[in-house]
Structure formats: structure tokens, C-alpha cells
Design an enzyme around this catalytic site. Structure first.
Site, PDB file in Angstrom:
ATOM      1  N   GLY A  25       0.831  -1.203   0.000  1.00  0.00           N
ATOM      2  CA  GLY A  25       0.000   0.000   0.000  1.00  0.00           C
ATOM      3  C   GLY A  25       0.866   1.253   0.000  1.00  0.00           C
ATOM      4  O   GLY A  25       2.104   1.171   0.109  1.00  0.00           O
ATOM      5  N   ASP A  26       0.233   2.399  -0.185  1.00  0.00           N
ATOM      6  CA  ASP A  26       0.929   3.700  -0.179  1.00  0.00           C
ATOM      7  C   ASP A  26       1.996   3.807  -1.267  1.00  0.00           C
ATOM      8  O   ASP A  26       2.991   4.499  -1.092  1.00  0.00           O
ATOM      9  CB  ASP A  26       1.602   3.973   1.188  1.00  0.00           C
ATOM     10  CG  ASP A  26       0.649   3.777   2.338  1.00  0.00           C
ATOM     11  OD1 ASP A  26      -0.479   4.278   2.238  1.00  0.00           O
ATOM     12  OD2 ASP A  26       1.027   3.130   3.328  1.00  0.00           O
ATOM     13  N   GLN A  31      -4.881   0.007  -1.004  1.00  0.00           N
ATOM     14  CA  GLN A  31      -3.892  -0.865  -0.349  1.00  0.00           C
ATOM     15  C   GLN A  31      -2.962  -1.507  -1.391  1.00  0.00           C
ATOM     16  O   GLN A  31      -2.754  -0.916  -2.434  1.00  0.00           O
ATOM     17  CB  GLN A  31      -4.569  -1.947   0.504  1.00  0.00           C
ATOM     18  CG  GLN A  31      -5.142  -1.433   1.809  1.00  0.00           C
ATOM     19  CD  GLN A  31      -6.529  -0.876   1.662  1.00  0.00           C
ATOM     20  OE1 GLN A  31      -7.352  -1.421   0.980  1.00  0.00           O
ATOM     21  NE2 GLN A  31      -6.789   0.236   2.313  1.00  0.00           N
ATOM     22  N   GLY A  84      -5.572   5.778   1.752  1.00  0.00           N
ATOM     23  CA  GLY A  84      -5.391   7.224   1.732  1.00  0.00           C
ATOM     24  C   GLY A  84      -4.671   7.593   0.463  1.00  0.00           C
ATOM     25  O   GLY A  84      -3.597   7.077   0.182  1.00  0.00           O
ATOM     26  N   HIS A  85      -5.290   8.425  -0.342  1.00  0.00           N
ATOM     27  CA  HIS A  85      -4.671   8.809  -1.604  1.00  0.00           C
ATOM     28  C   HIS A  85      -4.339  10.290  -1.580  1.00  0.00           C
ATOM     29  O   HIS A  85      -5.182  11.105  -1.226  1.00  0.00           O
ATOM     30  CB  HIS A  85      -5.622   8.510  -2.761  1.00  0.00           C
ATOM     31  CG  HIS A  85      -5.810   7.045  -2.982  1.00  0.00           C
ATOM     32  ND1 HIS A  85      -6.725   6.539  -3.851  1.00  0.00           N
ATOM     33  CD2 HIS A  85      -5.188   5.989  -2.440  1.00  0.00           C
ATOM     34  CE1 HIS A  85      -6.652   5.220  -3.834  1.00  0.00           C
ATOM     35  NE2 HIS A  85      -5.729   4.871  -2.981  1.00  0.00           N
ATOM     36  N   ARG A 102       5.953   5.577   8.302  1.00  0.00           N
ATOM     37  CA  ARG A 102       6.048   4.294   7.595  1.00  0.00           C
ATOM     38  C   ARG A 102       7.431   3.701   7.770  1.00  0.00           C
ATOM     39  O   ARG A 102       8.414   4.440   7.856  1.00  0.00           O
ATOM     40  CB  ARG A 102       5.761   4.491   6.104  1.00  0.00           C
ATOM     41  CG  ARG A 102       4.353   4.963   5.856  1.00  0.00           C
ATOM     42  CD  ARG A 102       4.049   5.102   4.362  1.00  0.00           C
ATOM     43  NE  ARG A 102       2.743   5.729   4.198  1.00  0.00           N
ATOM     44  CZ  ARG A 102       2.484   6.698   3.324  1.00  0.00           C
ATOM     45  NH1 ARG A 102       3.424   7.155   2.514  1.00  0.00           N
ATOM     46  NH2 ARG A 102       1.284   7.214   3.256  1.00  0.00           N
ATOM     47  N   GLY A 104       1.722   5.213  -4.092  1.00  0.00           N
ATOM     48  CA  GLY A 104       1.551   6.398  -4.939  1.00  0.00           C
ATOM     49  C   GLY A 104       0.496   6.145  -6.008  1.00  0.00           C
ATOM     50  O   GLY A 104       0.513   6.758  -7.074  1.00  0.00           O
ATOM     51  N   LYS A 105      -0.433   5.260  -5.695  1.00  0.00           N
ATOM     52  CA  LYS A 105      -1.490   4.921  -6.672  1.00  0.00           C
ATOM     53  C   LYS A 105      -2.358   6.130  -6.990  1.00  0.00           C
ATOM     54  O   LYS A 105      -2.810   6.291  -8.109  1.00  0.00           O
ATOM     55  CB  LYS A 105      -2.397   3.804  -6.121  1.00  0.00           C
ATOM     56  CG  LYS A 105      -1.709   2.467  -5.981  1.00  0.00           C
ATOM     57  CD  LYS A 105      -2.663   1.412  -5.469  1.00  0.00           C
ATOM     58  CE  LYS A 105      -3.136   1.691  -4.064  1.00  0.00           C
ATOM     59  NZ  LYS A 105      -2.095   1.661  -3.034  1.00  0.00           N
ATOM     60  N   ARG A 157     -22.902 -12.688   6.815  1.00  0.00           N
ATOM     61  CA  ARG A 157     -24.285 -12.326   6.457  1.00  0.00           C
ATOM     62  C   ARG A 157     -24.988 -11.567   7.568  1.00  0.00           C
ATOM     63  O   ARG A 157     -26.178 -11.700   7.792  1.00  0.00           O
ATOM     64  CB  ARG A 157     -25.061 -13.572   6.009  1.00  0.00           C
ATOM     65  CG  ARG A 157     -24.514 -14.063   4.680  1.00  0.00           C
ATOM     66  CD  ARG A 157     -24.687 -15.506   4.456  1.00  0.00           C
ATOM     67  NE  ARG A 157     -24.051 -16.296   5.470  1.00  0.00           N
ATOM     68  CZ  ARG A 157     -24.096 -17.623   5.499  1.00  0.00           C
ATOM     69  NH1 ARG A 157     -24.757 -18.259   4.580  1.00  0.00           N
ATOM     70  NH2 ARG A 157     -23.483 -18.285   6.445  1.00  0.00           N
ATOM     71  N   ASN A 197      -9.609   3.155   5.104  1.00  0.00           N
ATOM     72  CA  ASN A 197      -8.256   2.807   5.542  1.00  0.00           C
ATOM     73  C   ASN A 197      -7.257   3.218   4.462  1.00  0.00           C
ATOM     74  O   ASN A 197      -6.073   3.357   4.712  1.00  0.00           O
ATOM     75  CB  ASN A 197      -8.129   1.303   5.836  1.00  0.00           C
ATOM     76  CG  ASN A 197      -8.652   0.423   4.706  1.00  0.00           C
ATOM     77  OD1 ASN A 197      -9.314   0.906   3.795  1.00  0.00           O
ATOM     78  ND2 ASN A 197      -8.364  -0.859   4.773  1.00  0.00           N
ATOM     79  N   THR A 244      -1.223   8.630   5.203  1.00  0.00           N
ATOM     80  CA  THR A 244      -2.233   9.626   4.813  1.00  0.00           C
ATOM     81  C   THR A 244      -3.422   9.574   5.761  1.00  0.00           C
ATOM     82  O   THR A 244      -4.037  10.583   6.059  1.00  0.00           O
ATOM     83  CB  THR A 244      -2.765   9.314   3.388  1.00  0.00           C
ATOM     84  OG1 THR A 244      -1.681   8.916   2.583  1.00  0.00           O
ATOM     85  CG2 THR A 244      -3.443  10.495   2.764  1.00  0.00           C
ATOM     86  N   GLY A 280      -1.368   9.051   9.891  1.00  0.00           N
ATOM     87  CA  GLY A 280      -0.216   9.887  10.210  1.00  0.00           C
ATOM     88  C   GLY A 280       0.956   9.092  10.788  1.00  0.00           C
ATOM     89  O   GLY A 280       1.989   9.649  11.140  1.00  0.00           O
ATOM     90  N   THR A 326      -5.065  -6.566   5.196  1.00  0.00           N
ATOM     91  CA  THR A 326      -6.381  -5.972   5.344  1.00  0.00           C
ATOM     92  C   THR A 326      -7.414  -7.068   5.057  1.00  0.00           C
ATOM     93  O   THR A 326      -7.043  -8.206   4.750  1.00  0.00           O
ATOM     94  CB  THR A 326      -6.530  -4.722   4.445  1.00  0.00           C
ATOM     95  OG1 THR A 326      -7.718  -4.038   4.839  1.00  0.00           O
ATOM     96  CG2 THR A 326      -6.574  -5.064   2.970  1.00  0.00           C
TER      97      THR A 326
HETATM   98  P1  IMP Z   1      -7.005  -2.443   8.234  1.00  0.00           P
HETATM   99  O1  IMP Z   1      -7.108  -2.352   6.759  1.00  0.00           O
HETATM  100  O2  IMP Z   1      -7.361  -1.162   8.930  1.00  0.00           O
HETATM  101  O3  IMP Z   1      -7.751  -3.619   8.788  1.00  0.00           O
HETATM  102  O4  IMP Z   1      -5.457  -2.682   8.620  1.00  0.00           O
HETATM  103  C1  IMP Z   1      -4.793  -3.907   8.334  1.00  0.00           C
HETATM  104  C2  IMP Z   1      -3.350  -3.647   7.925  1.00  0.00           C
HETATM  105  O5  IMP Z   1      -3.334  -3.042   6.639  1.00  0.00           O
HETATM  106  C3  IMP Z   1      -2.573  -2.719   8.856  1.00  0.00           C
HETATM  107  O6  IMP Z   1      -1.226  -3.130   8.904  1.00  0.00           O
HETATM  108  C4  IMP Z   1      -2.693  -1.378   8.168  1.00  0.00           C
HETATM  109  O7  IMP Z   1      -1.651  -0.495   8.510  1.00  0.00           O
HETATM  110  C5  IMP Z   1      -2.615  -1.806   6.709  1.00  0.00           C
HETATM  111  N1  IMP Z   1      -3.263  -0.874   5.786  1.00  0.00           N
HETATM  112  C6  IMP Z   1      -4.584  -0.723   5.582  1.00  0.00           C
HETATM  113  N2  IMP Z   1      -4.806   0.206   4.644  1.00  0.00           N
HETATM  114  C7  IMP Z   1      -3.619   0.632   4.225  1.00  0.00           C
HETATM  115  C8  IMP Z   1      -3.200   1.566   3.218  1.00  0.00           C
HETATM  116  O8  IMP Z   1      -3.984   2.181   2.499  1.00  0.00           O
HETATM  117  N3  IMP Z   1      -1.863   1.730   3.089  1.00  0.00           N
HETATM  118  C9  IMP Z   1      -0.972   1.038   3.842  1.00  0.00           C
HETATM  119  N4  IMP Z   1      -1.300   0.163   4.769  1.00  0.00           N
HETATM  120  C10 IMP Z   1      -2.619  -0.053   4.965  1.00  0.00           C
END
Ligand code: IMP
Length: 427
Positions: A12-13, A223, A40-41, A304, A15-16, A142, A38, A298, A301, A238
Site C-alpha cells: 500500500g501507499d 492498499q 489514503g490517496h 512508515r 503512490g497509486k 451475512r 483505511n 495519509t 499519520g 487488510t
Molecule cells: P485495516 O485495513 O485497517 O484492517 O489494517 C490492516 C493492515 O493493513 C494494517 O497493517 C494497516 O496499517 C494496513 N493498511 C490498511 N490500509 C492501508 C493503506 O492504504 N496503506 C498502507 N497500509 C494499509
């Protein structure tokens, strides 16, 4: 009728948001298919930095349709906040469409996640705390509430009569916390439903019609591959399928209609949350990458974790997504190092592993096998054409592509929209 997908090739993160923003200029429709707030762009337009969590990045182009697909879990309070934020910045929401089948993140999901993470103690996932996991859990159990229920008072009331007693029993009897009153949730929903309702529709029909009538459709992944519930570093993942395979169930568009899949990777590696990361640098180099790359989440905060490029995981991403090519971001962040490293394989107890192991205890012990390449000077990536990049930077990119086993289609050399080099035809 190209339908192109952008997916994260790392944790994830990658730069999509920026790559999607670039391709969105040529798309008629942009659709999200998994995850929730979850994700962040970040998109920078001129001097203005926009941070989005739910609404696709294509919203910045007037006249485009932006879809929140059924595979996304929607926190209606966050959605309304994001809608207000965009409108406050003068961005039109006319093109926003929300799937009636998307599941809703309810207030009890956020509480249950907090209670579960506390219970797990040191083994916690490091979730973003947005209730994503519990919302997806209820979807497959469900016990979910969908957008179609949220915007219909009677339907919501009937659903809550079934679901809420079960949720409250878990909250109260398992965790000893205070449950939710039905009226409290009905009130919460009614304040949000009116704002969301005009945007709700059958987005599967919309997307298929768009593709069938020759429009360009862009699927925006959230992600990354290593956070995929099936193909990632389970259990540190996730709860959805950010890989390209998630597009069909997450949008109601058949897999044969997706014409191209592009993976986005940083020129190095980063990860938020818990779980092994073989190339993590807990030293000055890692710190320098974090500062230069502004590597802070994003959404949360959180700083990383940063390290050298790991070709093992990007190769894995190429395979499980069937990538046609990669977009490399943050090349500029690596400028100024005397040398740069790439991880070509792992060493585990004297054995060389070319693919990442499913067993997290093994993965945690894996040491990167590095190859060293010469660096390129500070500021030398500020070019207009790929050919003008420093020779060492081009050699680095070529090696990345060789190791990943797929061509490089886009290179990003800064945060601005214009700081992007496009090497291959996408739309
Ligand atoms: P959740 O998606 O909140 O359930 O988190 C599960 C895991 O995925 C954790 O380690 C989060 O930090 C990571 N995670 C979820 N969304 C992102 C994202 O957009 N970028 C990076 N890590 C993410």
C-alpha cells in the site's frame, strides 16, 4: 473499450493516487473496488495537496463518473465528511456514484475492532482503527448492513433488529463493554442518509454499460498486494482483495472485461503497521528515505517503515495480479545516495528463497540478498523526458524491471501532476 486497473504492488501507499489521477484524465469512469477509508490517496494539483480516503481520485476532473463499488466498505460519516471537504474546495460531486450493495461500516464495527486489537495485545495487526475488518467479517457472516439499507429507514430498522442484538451480545458479554441502542444508530444513520442517497445506484449496470459503449474505465486499487487477505502477509493484511482478482466481485464487472493491469511500486519499499519486512532499514538511510519521501500515513499519520526495493514481493505482485507493467514512483526520493540496493532473493537459514514464504515466522527470519548499484546525484531527476534521466537512474529502473519480470510504463519523479514520465501507452 479499455478497462484498465491500477493496483498496489507492495504494502500500500505506493503512490497509486497520483498514477490514477494521471490516467483518470483519459478515463470516463473511475471506480474503487475494495477497502474503505483505511486507504489514503494523496493528489497534488499545483500547490494544493488533496487527501482522499474513499472517493476515487478522478473526482478532480469535472464531468467524470466516480464509482464507489460494492466491494468497498463505506463509513457514511467519513464519506459525508469527505464530500463536505471536496465541496468546500470547490470540487463538484455531480459524478459521484455509490453502489447500493456496498457494505456499511457501523459504529459498532469501530468499537469491536478496538476491543479485538486490545485483546490481541502484542499480536495485534496494527489496523487503521476504521472498523474495516469487522465490517468485512459481518459481510461474509451475512450480518452486514448495506448502503441500500442505510438509505431506507424501514430496511435499516428491520436489519438492525436482527443484527444489533448479536453485536451487542458480543460487545457486552465477550468484552464487557457498553453496547449500542437501536435509536442511537437510527439517529446516526438518518443524519447521513439524506446526503448519500442521491448518489446511490446500481454501479454494476453503470460500469458494464460504460465498458460496452466504448468508454474508458479505470479501476483504482486501494492498499496493495501484500495486504491482500489471500495473497499478502497473512495475518498482517487488510480484510479485502486489493489484487486485480478483487475487481470482478468488487464491482460486478466480469474479469474478461479488464484489458490491462498496472502495478504501482515505489523505487524502494515501505510498510505501515505490524508484520515482517525483510528490507526494512532501521538506520539513518531508512530515516532519510522516510523524511525525503514524506513517509507518514495519509490516514493515520503513522511513520512508515522504509527500506530498499524488494524485488521478491514485486515479482509476487506481477504473478498474482497478472501485471502488464509497473509504474515506479518516488524515483527522486532515492537521489543523492552514493549507492542503492535491490533485494533479489531472501536467505533463510542458509537457503535461498526466490518467492516469499507463507509462514510468517519464516518470513520474519528472511534476510535480503542484495545487489548494489551506483546512485545518481541530488536533483538530477528533474527532467521532462525519460531519456534525460541520469544513466545510473535508468540502469536502476532497468534492473528493477528485469527482476520484477515486467516492463516499466510510468516513472514518477515528484509529487506534482506534471512530474511524471510516461513510457508506454495505457489508454
Ligand atoms: P485495516 O485495513 O485497517 O484492517 O489494517 C490492516 C493492515 O493493513 C494494517 O497493517 C494497516 O496499517 C494496513 N493498511 C490498511 N490500509 C492501508 C493503506 O492504504 N496503506 C498502507 N497500509 C494499509
Amino acid at each position: 473499450m479499455p478497462a484498465v486497473a491500477i493496483v498496489g504492488a507492495q504494502w500500500g501507499d505506493e503512490g497509486k493516487g497520483k498514477v490514477t489521477d494521471l490516467l483518470a484524465s483519459r478515463a470516463h469512469v473511475v471506480a474503487r473496488y475494495s477497502g474503505g477509508n483505511n486507504a489514503g490517496h494523496t493528489v497534488q494539483i499545483g500547490n494544493e495537496v488533496f487527501k482522499l480516503k474513499l472517493i476515487p481520485s478522478g473526482i478532480f476532473y469535472p464531468g467524470k463518473i466516480n464509482v464507489i463499488g460494492n466491494g468497498v466498505v463505506v463509513d457514511p460519516a467519513w464519506l459525508v465528511e469527505e464530500m463536505d471537504y471536496l465541496e468546500g474546495k470547490g470540487v463538484s460531486l455531480d459524478g459521484l456514484r455509490i453502489s447500493e450493495k456496498a457494505h456499511v461500516i457501523m459504529p459498532y464495527h469501530i468499537l469491536i475492532e478496538k476491543l479485538e486489537e486490545e485483546e490481541k495485545g502484542a499480536a495485534r495487526i496494527g489496523a487503521t482503527g476504521r472498523g474495516i475488518g469487522p465490517a468485512y467479517t459481518d459481510k461474509v457472516a451475512r450480518l452486514g448492513i448495506r448502503i441500500v439499507d442505510l438509505v431506507n429507514r424501514d430496511a435499516l430498522s428491520a436489519r438492525l433488529d436482527v443484527v444489533l442484538p448479536i453485536k451487542n451480545r458480543v460487545i457486552e458479554r465477550v468484552y464487557g463493554a457498553k453496547g449500542f441502542a437501536k435509536e442511537e444508530i437510527m439517529d446516526w444513520a438518518s443524519k447521513l442518509a439524506g446526503r448519500i442517497r442521491p448518489h446511490v445506484t446500481d454501479t454494476s449496470v453503470l460500469l458494464n454499460d460504460a465498458i460496452d459503449s466504448g468508454k474508458n474505465v479505470l479501476f483504482e486499487g486501494a492498499q496493495g498486494t501484500m495486504l491482500d487477505v489471500d495473497h499478502g502477509t497473512y495475518p498482517f493484511v487488510t480484510s479485502s482483495s486489493p489484487t486485480a482478482g478483487g475487481i470482478a466481485p468488487g464491482t460486478g464487472v466480469g474479469p474478461r472485461k479488464i484489458t490491462k493491469v498496472i502495478g504501482v511500486t515505489k523505487a524502494y519499499t515501505s510498510r505501515v503497521g505490524a508484520g515482517p519486512m525483510p528490507t526494512e532499514l532501521k538506520d539513518e538511510t531508512g530515516e532519510r528515505i522516510r523524511e525525503r519521501g514524506q513517509e507518514y500515513g495519509t490516514v493515520t499519520g503513522r511513520p512508515r517503515r522504509c527500506g530498499w526495493f524488494d524485488a521478491v514481493i514485486v515479482r509476487h505482485a506481477v504473478r498474482v495480479n497478472g501485471l502488464d507493467g509497473i509504474a515506479v514512483t518516488h524515483l527522486d526520493t532515492l537521489s543523492g545516495f552514493p549507492m542503492v540496493r535491490v533485494c533479489t532473493a531472501y536467505r533463510y537459514r542458509g537457503q535461498i528463497l526466490r518467492d516469499f514464504p507463507a509462514n510468517q515466522a519464516v518470513f520474519a527470519e528472511c534476510e535480503p540478498v542484495y545487489e548494489e548499484l551506483p546512485g545518481w546525484p541530488e536533483g538530477s531527476c528533474a527532467v521532462q523526458k525519460y531519456e534525460d534521466l541520469p544513466a545510473n537512474a535508468k540502469a536502476y529502473l532497468t534492473r528493477m524491471a528485469e527482476l520484477a519480470g515486467t516492463p516499466i510504463l510510468i516513472v514518477s519523479i515528484g509529487r506534482e501532476r506534471t512530474q511524471t514520465l510516461v513510457l508506454g501507452e495505457v489508454f
